[in-house]
Design a protein around this motif. Sequence first.
Motif, mmCIF file in Angstrom:
data_model
loop_
_atom_site.group_PDB
_atom_site.id
_atom_site.type_symbol
_atom_site.label_atom_id
_atom_site.label_comp_id
_atom_site.label_asym_id
_atom_site.label_seq_id
_atom_site.Cartn_x
_atom_site.Cartn_y
_atom_site.Cartn_z
ATOM 1 N N PRO B 157 -9.735 -16.601 54.000
ATOM 2 C CA PRO B 157 -10.862 -17.250 53.369
ATOM 3 C C PRO B 157 -10.627 -17.603 51.853
ATOM 4 O O PRO B 157 -9.999 -16.705 51.325
ATOM 5 N N VAL B 158 -11.011 -18.721 51.471
ATOM 6 C CA VAL B 158 -10.673 -19.223 50.046
ATOM 7 C C VAL B 158 -12.194 -19.302 49.476
ATOM 8 O O VAL B 158 -12.917 -19.788 49.947
ATOM 9 N N ILE B 159 -12.057 -18.541 48.129
ATOM 10 C CA ILE B 159 -13.405 -18.825 47.453
ATOM 11 C C ILE B 159 -13.062 -19.813 46.209
ATOM 12 O O ILE B 159 -12.118 -19.346 45.341
ATOM 13 N N LEU B 181 -17.658 -28.579 47.069
ATOM 14 C CA LEU B 181 -18.847 -28.390 48.185
ATOM 15 C C LEU B 181 -18.562 -29.729 49.273
ATOM 16 O O LEU B 181 -18.887 -29.230 50.155
ATOM 17 N N LEU B 186 -12.067 -26.549 56.340
ATOM 18 C CA LEU B 186 -12.975 -25.505 56.577
ATOM 19 C C LEU B 186 -12.059 -24.298 56.014
ATOM 20 O O LEU B 186 -10.998 -24.027 55.967
ATOM 21 N N GLY B 187 -12.947 -23.095 55.796
ATOM 22 C CA GLY B 187 -12.675 -21.834 55.187
ATOM 23 C C GLY B 187 -12.741 -21.614 53.666
ATOM 24 O O GLY B 187 -12.091 -20.988 53.034
ATOM 25 N N LEU B 188 -13.417 -22.683 53.017
ATOM 26 C CA LEU B 188 -13.545 -22.575 51.737
ATOM 27 C C LEU B 188 -15.419 -22.499 51.371
ATOM 28 O O LEU B 188 -16.011 -23.249 51.908
ATOM 29 N N SER B 189 -15.704 -21.518 50.592
ATOM 30 C CA SER B 189 -16.957 -21.376 49.968
ATOM 31 C C SER B 189 -16.810 -21.356 48.439
ATOM 32 O O SER B 189 -15.631 -20.934 48.098
ATOM 33 N N VAL B 190 -17.913 -21.678 47.645
ATOM 34 C CA VAL B 190 -17.707 -21.504 46.313
ATOM 35 C C VAL B 190 -18.766 -20.776 45.611
ATOM 36 O O VAL B 190 -19.858 -20.211 46.305
ATOM 37 N N VAL B 191 -18.636 -20.551 44.266
ATOM 38 C CA VAL B 191 -19.568 -19.812 43.358
ATOM 39 C C VAL B 191 -19.722 -20.829 42.386
ATOM 40 O O VAL B 191 -19.328 -21.873 42.251
#
Lengths: 215, 215, 215, 215, 215, 215, 215, 215
Positions: B157-159, B181, B186-191
């Motif tokens: 998983p990547v942030i 965004l 797939l496998g990416l979420s962000v802050v």
Amino acid sequence: KRRGIPEVIFAETKEIDEIKKIVKKTLEKSNSVIISRIKKKDYTKILAFAKKLKITIKTGKNSSTLLLFKKPITFHGGRVGILTAGTSDIGVAEESRLMCEAMNCKCITGYDVGVAGIQRIFPILKKMIKEDVDCIIVAAGMEGALATLVSSMVDIPVIGIPTSVGYGYGEKGIAALASMLQSCSLGLSVVNIDNGIAAGGIAANIANRSIRKKN
Amino acid sequence: KRRGIPEVIFAETKEIDEIKKIVKKTLEKSNSVIISRIKKKDYTKILAFAKKLKITIKTGKNSSTLLLFKKPITFHGGRVGILTAGTSDIGVAEESRLMCEAMNCKCITGYDVGVAGIQRIFPILKKMIKEDVDCIIVAAGMEGALATLVSSMVDIPVIGIPTSVGYGYGEKGIAALASMLQSCSLGLSVVNIDNGIAAGGIAANIANRSIRKKN
Amino acid sequence: KRRGIPEVIFAETKEIDEIKKIVKKTLEKSNSVIISRIKKKDYTKILAFAKKLKITIKTGKNSSTLLLFKKPITFHGGRVGILTAGTSDIGVAEESRLMCEAMNCKCITGYDVGVAGIQRIFPILKKMIKEDVDCIIVAAGMEGALATLVSSMVDIPVIGIPTSVGYGYGEKGIAALASMLQSCSLGLSVVNIDNGIAAGGIAANIANRSIRKKN
Amino acid sequence: KRRGIPEVIFAETKEIDEIKKIVKKTLEKSNSVIISRIKKKDYTKILAFAKKLKITIKTGKNSSTLLLFKKPITFHGGRVGILTAGTSDIGVAEESRLMCEAMNCKCITGYDVGVAGIQRIFPILKKMIKEDVDCIIVAAGMEGALATLVSSMVDIPVIGIPTSVGYGYGEKGIAALASMLQSCSLGLSVVNIDNGIAAGGIAANIANRSIRKKN
Amino acid sequence: KRRGIPEVIFAETKEIDEIKKIVKKTLEKSNSVIISRIKKKDYTKILAFAKKLKITIKTGKNSSTLLLFKKPITFHGGRVGILTAGTSDIGVAEESRLMCEAMNCKCITGYDVGVAGIQRIFPILKKMIKEDVDCIIVAAGMEGALATLVSSMVDIPVIGIPTSVGYGYGEKGIAALASMLQSCSLGLSVVNIDNGIAAGGIAANIANRSIRKKN
Amino acid sequence: KRRGIPEVIFAETKEIDEIKKIVKKTLEKSNSVIISRIKKKDYTKILAFAKKLKITIKTGKNSSTLLLFKKPITFHGGRVGILTAGTSDIGVAEESRLMCEAMNCKCITGYDVGVAGIQRIFPILKKMIKEDVDCIIVAAGMEGALATLVSSMVDIPVIGIPTSVGYGYGEKGIAALASMLQSCSLGLSVVNIDNGIAAGGIAANIANRSIRKKN
Amino acid sequence: KRRGIPEVIFAETKEIDEIKKIVKKTLEKSNSVIISRIKKKDYTKILAFAKKLKITIKTGKNSSTLLLFKKPITFHGGRVGILTAGTSDIGVAEESRLMCEAMNCKCITGYDVGVAGIQRIFPILKKMIKEDVDCIIVAAGMEGALATLVSSMVDIPVIGIPTSVGYGYGEKGIAALASMLQSCSLGLSVVNIDNGIAAGGIAANIANRSIRKKN
Amino acid sequence: KRRGIPEVIFAETKEIDEIKKIVKKTLEKSNSVIISRIKKKDYTKILAFAKKLKITIKTGKNSSTLLLFKKPITFHGGRVGILTAGTSDIGVAEESRLMCEAMNCKCITGYDVGVAGIQRIFPILKKMIKEDVDCIIVAAGMEGALATLVSSMVDIPVIGIPTSVGYGYGEKGIAALASMLQSCSLGLSVVNIDNGIAAGGIAANIANRSIRKKN
Ligand SMILES: Nc1ncnc2c1ncn2[C@@H]1O[C@H](COP(=O)(O)O)[C@@H](O)[C@H]1O
Ligand SMILES: Nc1ncnc2c1ncn2[C@@H]1O[C@H](COP(=O)(O)O)[C@@H](O)[C@H]1O
Ligand SMILES: Nc1ncnc2c1ncn2[C@@H]1O[C@H](COP(=O)(O)O)[C@@H](O)[C@H]1O
Ligand SMILES: Nc1ncnc2c1ncn2[C@@H]1O[C@H](COP(=O)(O)O)[C@@H](O)[C@H]1O
Ligand SMILES: [Mg+2]
Ligand SMILES: [Mg+2]
Ligand SMILES: [Mg+2]
Ligand SMILES: [Mg+2]
Ligand SMILES: [Mg+2]
Ligand SMILES: [Mg+2]
Ligand SMILES: [Mg+2]
Ligand SMILES: [Mg+2]
């Protein structure tokens, strides 16, 4: 008058009768005319209209743009490469192709090479370099990363077209436009979202100058 | 109470005296505290204040964040990889590192691997996979393409942290945020932009859960 | 190749024939495929097409996404919790569920727990903790406060999906996205508005890694 | 003329001499005047100026607003509750307090009750209900969730003030404003970002009407 | 539980069957329910459904909102004034009226008083003051100036509703929202664009508290 | 060449030496020159420079603009009225006055007439009508309502200048611009935020044409 | 009452019956009425309605606006020039023409003079100067450059109308509005996007004052 | 490796010591390096540093960019024309010139040709055509019309650079960017606001390819 840039009719905000009238008037003094962003309901009407007038038509896959001409168009100009990231960007890329062909450029196309995996880009880029294209158009939506990637791998000038594919924040091509403009890969400039006409225009412009120099 | 998440003091909108008071109060009941986004003029004052109180300090390269603790922090938690695209993103990445270390994670870092050439990314990614990191943080500004790229190459998983590097349209991290965004990898979420604290928090969270499962 | 991430077809910008062609080609080399954001008029056509080809279909409540597979899918992966604030967010949450299930995760869902009163959240959170889920997805529109709330109550990593529910200023998910990004609750990262696929992808990714460690 | 609303001088765009002149002129015909958003460099000058003129001054903690008056102000009006989520919101909340007090309201304040944990909110809310406040002002930055939360727990009208605390996407109070406007908790209306004056004005307005009815 | 705030169903994102189910369930435990933002095609279906169930219905002029109740609603609460600038704002104002009436408030309305000439506002304002309303709702689109104007003329708290009337820059209520938030007229707070429900909720809230004090 | 429009130097992005050079060159062929948006640190330097060169200077109250001329300027042109809502808008209004005077118009000004109470506007408007001004400039910040109000009361064309006064949502003149553009009061057109030069230019243009017709 | 400004009905947000009612009421006390932004489906209904009532109607090419009057309208007012850049801007320009004619101005129009080549603008501008128009309206979409161009070539005041023609970044008239506001060509002010009514109103206003002075 | 594109150091977000270190390292393996967007306080320090190291420096007028090189740079590449609309755009244009020269292109420049009057553009364009430039860069702020104008007059590809000159709505280059993207003049593509580096990079790229073809 500027050489080799065809008249382009912006059909989106015009009634079918206006379009027909402009087509007729334009073909009286030029060999070709492009009609872009044709409303769905007008597309087949224009095909029929052209057929009746015995004007030849070139269509683009998934594209709302048409190229109409009287005498056959020859490809004595430069060469342009055209890439798309996904299958959803093809309509816009085809608009560029029609524009380039109207400006006598030969096009080498590679569609849907950017999303599923980076490896699909290499053979087509190699082919474009071998064919010695003078400009590469890259149409990409969502985050639009393909334009940056291509531009960082070749010395050929790249024209990025952000496409209006995607949803949520940055939708309608806004994320792709922002990415391409922020790109730190030198050798890239951009046109407006979905504007295959503008990309085709400048790419053919670059390619044709180059070929004139050579000759 | 939630386990292992340190108190974080947001210093940007606080006076130095408020900060000192909160630090003291926090260290009465916890072993560590993080102070983030410290104003330039307050940074050395806090170093001095900690020294006087015999609190140990961990700093981050180019970072306005400090980690203060009483007893040494051990790395018995999970492992987190941290990457930056350019040298300008290092300060934010270091904020994540301090946060992860405060949460007992061992960090493997690879800075400035994304701009000059794609080839610099491979050895460090290989190392991270070998060290079996459970989460990778990617800090990138401008068009932020590195997060997409990394996430498309690994199962980890990547942030993504968009950083406020860049100027013109999409400046202040907006282009990078939009790209991440819109990413179809797939496998990416962000802050949020520049929020190394949030990225460190969730990454350590993921890594520590994983390690607890293992044990 | 990356393990366990199914092919996802973005149907919104594709014609039904293109979709069918890609489905066929994909199922030749994989067991499953997800089709997301299917246009209303194409939904039943795809159901019929799958039936004719004897491909099993999994649907989601209120969702425009379908999961197609040949051999039954087993839930030998990790566990994922999925929550929605209102009933309007269920379609997006179900997209995440289909994605997680395609990646072999067992899902525990709790829909419509965030709007009418805070008390409805407790039993379902308790259940998720007991089932030891490794990641919680929270889909919420309007001001999106549920993601912050959940993340502040558990140690489990939370993936927030802002949904495009709401009108007026901050409509189309913009307020929810901004809130989730601004959230000072550590342990939360986000995906783009309505992007149940991306949330499902990273959540399953986290859960499956965790389970592999355990084994 | 409207009853009980003091003159407010917006100092941010005025030179110190203009401010002094307006103060003098105003105090000739009214008992009090508020000076809001005073530039840092002018703050002590105004304190000195008031001292010299023997005008009493009321200051607010962390606030750039001052209340000047000749005869003591009595609290014969209604009661207003004032809450902040973090310590960074106190300056804005104090601006509201000065405005309410200038309008003869007694204020019950509870600062820094919203960030670290939900439990801190209950005792202060209970106190406000017991004191029978007629309106509650909630100042909150970042995602601004406290206003929604409070409004969902009481029957008392709530005025939300988004504050310009936070950074990245939704910074400068934009996320908090959007959240409060999108809030589905009935009983909440908002004023502009950081506008403690406007919140104080309407809150005192509500409280004073209520008390007049009672008498 | 909070007193006197009816359940409100947000119909825009729900299917007709879901709506019916929620209506039924709600009316089992309450006397009334409001359904807001009903899709055009569902409006008459809900009327028919209510008729069949012998539930009384109150409609609003030009409004997509319905109030359903079992026993007659009495107006023993406070009084609320409701104004609109143009005829296009009436639908939203009527939504507020239904909400206020569901909360037992008597409403005094004055529609289309703000556009054609300032003089039309005086008689209705005089009437509202005479009827001693405790709160005035002002719905206004385009530049939304009526809310500021009213608030500057009365001591009664004003709730502004920006409406989505207008086109060009600042369209969809954005200009009206911005104006109302920037207004330097004290005594004004706002709800989101077109949100008659929220305005009605807080106005009734204010009016009912006031009346309880009086009694 | 266009008659009567003076050269205007935009000083904000120029160094002092460039400004001096352009001033000199311009005054060789024209009688006057305007320097607008002078940086604070350059203002007195330009005054000194003009004194040394024996060029006469006209200043504006609170304004960063200067009018320099050789032979006295006569007011044989039309008449222009100039109004401001608050004292903070005076600097911008004065920029318009200098521009109008450079174009030989007589100006009737009324400053700070729009915020504290509607009654202050009547005497000055009456005077402007009596003096038969051909155009009225209205400078207003925050919600910018004064431009709409004036335009709805007179038959004289009104040029609105939104000013960058205000904070929070709609700050920097954005709310005022949006309001003026959305205004349904006919007889109003606008220039950009803080652009007193543009407003002065078109107002003098209108007034001078009118006077020429008369003669 | 203001002289010569006709009542304008904004039809977009009104039902056909409301429109008819307002038309009737208005024509009882005035000679003419304008109905603007008529929905497609209502256009012919209004034509029929007017015919039945024996009201004369003036239509505009490609325009959704109608001018209704009882006694013939004479052109004893000033003169206004109206230009459009493309054929797509004609509908908006015609709205201005109807407004000007309702205000007794004679209009000189030149449509589609700005896109294909700069040379088409000269003869029409010459004609307008010869006819001594007192104001020129310029309607232009996309980048809206024609308004700047015209204003830089004449001493006549220019009112720019940005039109909502174009797509991609800056679409819906936003680029044209921004360009016209940023224009450094003095003598230009603007109205909102597509607002032919507002442009017609102020242009006729200017022209009529000028003619009154002359007489 | 890509031919002829120099290393560019983005100095804005780097400390002086980092910059020096990167310069040294780069010049070990290349002949030249560009440092762009140097902070004011670092500019002279870098000049001194280069002098001490006996590195030759090329500066640009009003520009924060420097070109450092060891052996003299020859202009054996193509030719590029560079134009600016005003004097405020010169710094950005000079950044492009340094970039082009580092890539061995000869530059023909024409600054401040676009604002005061259209006639100044003709002689310089004629010269550029005569010198047979292969690409023209146009830097323009405010409404950025010069890029459109030039592109409509020549067959040479034009790269537009919107500059951050201007204030109010569309400030910071946003209006210029939008205009250039919306431009219907074919033969124009753009780079990001103020990005002289990117424009120089692609222009030199185009010019050098063209010259290689010729040879
Ligand atoms: N799809 C398009 N995108 C951008 N510009 C276009 C497009 N189609 C036509 N144009 C340009 O718009 C102008 C035609 O405008 P019009 O007179 O409205 O048809 C021509 O100069 C074209 O070069
Ligand atoms: N750099 C940061 N970014 C985001 N949140 C933070 C940061 N620093 C502190 N916080 C959070 O903000 C809250 C502190 O708010 P305050 O009371 O104003 O210090 C804590 O809950 C922290 O978790
Ligand atoms: N901080 C503030 N926020 C909003 N409005 C204010 C503020 N301070 C003063 N005002 C209003 O602004 C007006 C004063 O404008 P001015 O004449 O420029 O001082 C008064 O009507 C005040 O009610
Ligand atoms: N002014 C500039 N604008 C855009 N990109 C730049 C600029 N200066 C340097 N770059 C690019 O940014 C990268 C340098 O990033 P960094 O490692 O942070 O110095 C290089 O690849 C440059 O091509
Ligand atoms: Mg390249
Ligand atoms: Mg991955
Ligand atoms: Mg958590
Ligand atoms: Mg409440
Ligand atoms: Mg009031
Ligand atoms: Mg008027
Ligand atoms: Mg002019
Ligand atoms: Mg050209």
